[in-house]
Design a protein around this motif. Sequence first.
Motif, PDB file in Angstrom:
ATOM      1  N   SER A  99       0.836  -1.197   0.000  1.00 12.75           N
ATOM      2  CA  SER A  99       0.000   0.000   0.000  1.00 12.75           C
ATOM      3  C   SER A  99       0.871   1.248   0.000  1.00 12.75           C
ATOM      4  CB  SER A  99      -0.903  -0.025   1.237  1.00 12.75           C
ATOM      5  OG  SER A  99      -1.748   1.091   1.260  1.00 12.75           O
ATOM      6  N   LYS A 124     -12.877  -0.891  -1.645  1.00  9.45           N
ATOM      7  CA  LYS A 124     -12.838  -0.177  -0.370  1.00  9.45           C
ATOM      8  C   LYS A 124     -12.382  -1.126   0.729  1.00  9.45           C
ATOM      9  CE  LYS A 124     -16.809   2.707  -1.571  1.00  9.45           C
ATOM     10  NZ  LYS A 124     -18.229   2.982  -1.288  1.00  9.45           N
ATOM     11  N   ASN A 125     -11.827  -0.561   1.772  1.00  6.57           N
ATOM     12  CA  ASN A 125     -11.531  -1.369   2.957  1.00  6.57           C
ATOM     13  C   ASN A 125     -12.850  -1.927   3.480  1.00  6.57           C
ATOM     14  OD1 ASN A 125      -8.755  -0.935   2.932  1.00  6.57           O
ATOM     15  ND2 ASN A 125      -8.942   0.944   4.120  1.00  6.57           N
ATOM     16  N   GLY A 126     -12.841  -3.189   3.871  1.00  2.00           N
ATOM     17  CA  GLY A 126     -14.042  -3.817   4.407  1.00  2.00           C
ATOM     18  C   GLY A 126     -14.976  -4.386   3.350  1.00  2.00           C
ATOM     19  N   LYS A 167      -4.409   0.672   2.573  1.00  5.41           N
ATOM     20  CA  LYS A 167      -5.055  -0.598   2.211  1.00  5.41           C
ATOM     21  C   LYS A 167      -4.315  -1.749   2.877  1.00  5.41           C
ATOM     22  CE  LYS A 167      -8.034   1.209  -0.668  1.00  5.41           C
ATOM     23  NZ  LYS A 167      -9.464   1.171  -0.432  1.00  5.41           N
ATOM     24  N   SER A 168      -5.065  -2.741   3.335  1.00  2.88           N
ATOM     25  CA  SER A 168      -4.461  -3.956   3.872  1.00  2.88           C
ATOM     26  C   SER A 168      -5.391  -5.119   3.600  1.00  2.88           C
ATOM     27  CB  SER A 168      -4.190  -3.821   5.382  1.00  2.88           C
ATOM     28  OG  SER A 168      -5.408  -3.684   6.079  1.00  2.88           O
ATOM     29  N   HIS A 171      -7.827  -7.401  -1.675  1.00  2.00           N
ATOM     30  CA  HIS A 171      -8.535  -6.378  -2.439  1.00  2.00           C
ATOM     31  C   HIS A 171      -8.582  -6.791  -3.905  1.00  2.00           C
ATOM     32  CE1 HIS A 171      -9.228  -3.039   0.368  1.00  2.00           C
ATOM     33  NE2 HIS A 171      -8.159  -3.519   1.014  1.00  2.00           N
TER      34      HIS A 171
END
Length: 194
Positions: A99, A124-126, A167-168, A171
Amino acid sequence: MVKKLVLAVVAALALPFLVTGVAWGHGYTTTPPSRAYKCKTGAVTNCGAIQYEPQSTEGPKNFPGGGPADGKLCSAGVARFAELDDQRGGTWPTTKLTSGATYTFNWTLTAAHATTSFRYFVTKNGWNPSAPLSRAQLDTTPFLTVPFNGQRPGTTVSHSGKLPSGKSGRHMILAVWDIADTANAFYQCSDVTF
Protein backbone atom coordinates in the motif's frame (compact mmCIF):
# COMPACT_ATOMS: atom_id res chain seq x y z
CA MET A 1 -30.14 -17.36 -59.07
CA VAL A 2 -28.08 -14.17 -59.28
CA LYS A 3 -30.03 -12.69 -56.36
CA LYS A 4 -29.24 -15.76 -54.22
CA LEU A 5 -25.57 -15.54 -55.16
CA VAL A 6 -25.43 -11.84 -54.22
CA LEU A 7 -27.12 -12.56 -50.87
CA ALA A 8 -24.66 -15.37 -50.18
CA VAL A 9 -21.66 -13.12 -50.92
CA VAL A 10 -23.05 -10.32 -48.72
CA ALA A 11 -23.68 -12.80 -45.88
CA ALA A 12 -20.16 -14.22 -46.20
CA LEU A 13 -18.63 -10.74 -46.06
CA ALA A 14 -20.77 -9.70 -43.08
CA LEU A 15 -20.17 -12.87 -41.03
CA PRO A 16 -16.79 -11.84 -39.55
CA PHE A 17 -18.30 -8.58 -38.28
CA LEU A 18 -21.30 -10.35 -36.76
CA VAL A 19 -19.12 -12.89 -35.00
CA THR A 20 -16.27 -10.68 -33.80
CA GLY A 21 -17.78 -7.21 -33.66
CA VAL A 22 -16.22 -4.10 -35.11
CA ALA A 23 -13.78 -3.12 -32.37
CA TRP A 24 -10.22 -4.07 -33.24
CA GLY A 25 -8.54 -3.27 -29.94
CA HIS A 26 -8.17 -5.98 -27.34
CA GLY A 27 -5.97 -6.41 -24.28
CA TYR A 28 -5.41 -7.78 -20.79
CA THR A 29 -3.29 -6.93 -17.77
CA THR A 30 -0.27 -9.06 -16.99
CA THR A 31 1.05 -7.10 -13.99
CA PRO A 32 -0.63 -7.53 -11.66
CA PRO A 33 -1.96 -10.62 -13.43
CA SER A 34 -5.67 -10.33 -14.09
CA ARG A 35 -8.16 -13.14 -13.67
CA ALA A 36 -8.32 -13.42 -17.46
CA TYR A 37 -4.53 -13.74 -17.69
CA LYS A 38 -4.41 -16.32 -14.89
CA CYS A 39 -6.96 -18.36 -16.82
CA LYS A 40 -4.92 -18.02 -20.03
CA THR A 41 -1.73 -19.26 -18.34
CA GLY A 42 -3.49 -22.13 -16.55
CA ALA A 43 -2.71 -20.71 -13.08
CA VAL A 44 -6.48 -20.96 -12.52
CA THR A 45 -8.64 -23.69 -14.07
CA ASN A 46 -12.34 -24.13 -14.88
CA CYS A 47 -12.40 -20.73 -16.57
CA GLY A 48 -14.45 -21.45 -19.65
CA ALA A 49 -13.91 -19.50 -22.87
CA ILE A 50 -11.83 -16.68 -21.33
CA GLN A 51 -8.76 -18.96 -21.24
CA TYR A 52 -8.68 -18.74 -25.04
CA GLU A 53 -9.35 -15.00 -25.37
CA PRO A 54 -8.30 -13.09 -22.23
CA GLN A 55 -8.18 -9.92 -24.32
CA SER A 56 -11.93 -9.90 -25.04
CA THR A 57 -13.50 -8.50 -21.85
CA GLU A 58 -15.06 -5.62 -23.77
CA GLY A 59 -18.15 -3.80 -22.57
CA PRO A 60 -19.78 -0.38 -22.55
CA LYS A 61 -17.53 2.48 -21.44
CA ASN A 62 -18.14 5.46 -19.11
CA PHE A 63 -17.49 3.53 -15.89
CA PRO A 64 -18.55 4.14 -13.13
CA GLY A 65 -21.60 6.07 -14.39
CA GLY A 66 -22.02 3.58 -17.22
CA GLY A 67 -20.33 0.35 -18.15
CA PRO A 68 -21.20 -3.23 -17.23
CA ALA A 69 -23.79 -3.97 -14.58
CA ASP A 70 -22.77 -4.54 -10.96
CA GLY A 71 -21.80 -8.16 -10.42
CA LYS A 72 -20.58 -8.40 -14.03
CA LEU A 73 -17.66 -5.98 -13.94
CA CYS A 74 -14.88 -8.56 -14.30
CA SER A 75 -16.51 -10.16 -17.35
CA ALA A 76 -17.42 -6.73 -18.80
CA GLY A 77 -20.97 -8.07 -18.92
CA VAL A 78 -20.04 -10.71 -21.51
CA ALA A 79 -22.06 -13.82 -20.62
CA ARG A 80 -19.55 -16.32 -22.02
CA PHE A 81 -16.93 -14.95 -19.59
CA ALA A 82 -19.15 -15.19 -16.48
CA GLU A 83 -16.53 -17.32 -14.70
CA LEU A 84 -14.55 -14.11 -14.13
CA ASP A 85 -17.40 -12.71 -11.99
CA ASP A 86 -17.51 -15.79 -9.75
CA GLN A 87 -15.62 -14.85 -6.59
CA ARG A 88 -15.03 -18.57 -5.90
CA GLY A 89 -15.48 -17.90 -2.19
CA GLY A 90 -12.52 -15.52 -2.18
CA THR A 91 -10.06 -18.18 -3.40
CA TRP A 92 -8.67 -16.51 -6.55
CA PRO A 93 -4.88 -16.38 -6.12
CA THR A 94 -3.59 -12.91 -5.20
CA THR A 95 -0.55 -10.82 -6.04
CA LYS A 96 1.21 -9.21 -3.07
CA LEU A 97 1.42 -5.40 -3.27
CA THR A 98 2.53 -2.71 -0.81
CA SER A 99 0.00 0.00 0.00
CA GLY A 100 1.28 3.46 -0.98
CA ALA A 101 4.22 2.09 -2.99
CA THR A 102 5.03 2.91 -6.60
CA TYR A 103 3.98 0.09 -8.92
CA THR A 104 4.20 -0.56 -12.66
CA PHE A 105 1.07 -1.84 -14.37
CA ASN A 106 1.52 -3.80 -17.61
CA TRP A 107 -0.91 -4.60 -20.39
CA THR A 108 -0.55 -6.88 -23.40
CA LEU A 109 -2.58 -5.58 -26.34
CA THR A 110 -3.35 -8.05 -29.09
CA ALA A 111 -4.57 -5.15 -31.24
CA ALA A 112 -4.04 -1.46 -30.55
CA HIS A 113 -6.91 1.00 -30.59
CA ALA A 114 -7.21 4.77 -30.30
CA THR A 115 -7.28 5.31 -26.54
CA THR A 116 -8.78 7.87 -24.20
CA SER A 117 -7.12 6.57 -21.02
CA PHE A 118 -6.21 3.69 -18.77
CA ARG A 119 -7.79 3.95 -15.29
CA TYR A 120 -7.33 1.92 -12.12
CA PHE A 121 -9.85 1.46 -9.30
CA VAL A 122 -9.53 -0.48 -6.04
CA THR A 123 -11.99 -1.98 -3.60
CA LYS A 124 -12.84 -0.18 -0.37
CA ASN A 125 -11.53 -1.37 2.96
CA GLY A 126 -14.04 -3.82 4.41
CA TRP A 127 -15.42 -4.96 1.04
CA ASN A 128 -16.80 -8.49 0.79
CA PRO A 129 -14.47 -10.64 -1.38
CA SER A 130 -17.11 -13.39 -1.52
CA ALA A 131 -19.79 -11.14 -3.06
CA PRO A 132 -19.91 -10.22 -6.75
CA LEU A 133 -17.94 -7.03 -7.45
CA SER A 134 -20.10 -3.92 -7.50
CA ARG A 135 -19.61 -0.16 -7.64
CA ALA A 136 -20.56 0.04 -3.96
CA GLN A 137 -17.51 -2.11 -3.13
CA LEU A 138 -15.11 0.08 -5.15
CA ASP A 139 -13.58 3.48 -4.59
CA THR A 140 -15.18 4.95 -7.72
CA THR A 141 -12.49 7.61 -8.12
CA PRO A 142 -9.52 6.00 -9.89
CA PHE A 143 -6.29 5.99 -7.90
CA LEU A 144 -4.37 6.19 -11.20
CA THR A 145 -5.39 7.64 -14.57
CA VAL A 146 -3.08 7.58 -17.58
CA PRO A 147 -4.42 9.83 -20.38
CA PHE A 148 -3.72 8.87 -24.00
CA ASN A 149 -5.63 11.65 -25.79
CA GLY A 150 -6.75 9.42 -28.68
CA GLN A 151 -3.29 8.00 -29.44
CA ARG A 152 -2.76 4.33 -30.23
CA PRO A 153 -0.64 2.44 -27.68
CA GLY A 154 1.87 -0.21 -28.67
CA THR A 155 1.38 -3.93 -28.17
CA THR A 156 2.70 -3.67 -24.62
CA VAL A 157 1.85 -0.80 -22.32
CA SER A 158 3.45 0.03 -18.97
CA HIS A 159 2.60 2.82 -16.58
CA SER A 160 3.92 3.49 -13.12
CA GLY A 161 1.92 5.11 -10.39
CA LYS A 162 1.38 5.16 -6.68
CA LEU A 163 -0.82 2.46 -5.18
CA PRO A 164 -3.52 3.70 -2.79
CA SER A 165 -2.47 4.23 0.81
CA GLY A 166 -4.20 2.74 3.81
CA LYS A 167 -5.06 -0.60 2.21
CA SER A 168 -4.46 -3.96 3.87
CA GLY A 169 -5.59 -7.49 3.27
CA ARG A 170 -7.35 -8.86 0.21
CA HIS A 171 -8.54 -6.38 -2.44
CA MET A 172 -9.33 -6.22 -6.13
CA ILE A 173 -8.00 -3.78 -8.70
CA LEU A 174 -10.29 -3.04 -11.63
CA ALA A 175 -8.33 -1.78 -14.65
CA VAL A 176 -10.31 -0.01 -17.37
CA TRP A 177 -8.92 0.70 -20.86
CA ASP A 178 -11.16 3.42 -22.33
CA ILE A 179 -11.33 3.34 -26.13
CA ALA A 180 -11.50 6.72 -27.89
CA ASP A 181 -13.37 5.87 -31.09
CA THR A 182 -15.94 3.28 -30.00
CA ALA A 183 -18.57 3.13 -27.28
CA ASN A 184 -16.61 0.44 -25.43
CA ALA A 185 -13.87 -0.15 -22.89
CA PHE A 186 -11.95 -3.21 -21.74
CA TYR A 187 -12.21 -4.37 -18.12
CA GLN A 188 -9.66 -6.46 -16.19
CA CYS A 189 -9.88 -7.61 -12.55
CA SER A 190 -6.77 -8.45 -10.53
CA ASP A 191 -6.93 -10.04 -7.09
CA VAL A 192 -4.29 -8.55 -4.79
CA THR A 193 -3.19 -8.59 -1.15
CA PHE A 194 -1.78 -5.46 0.45
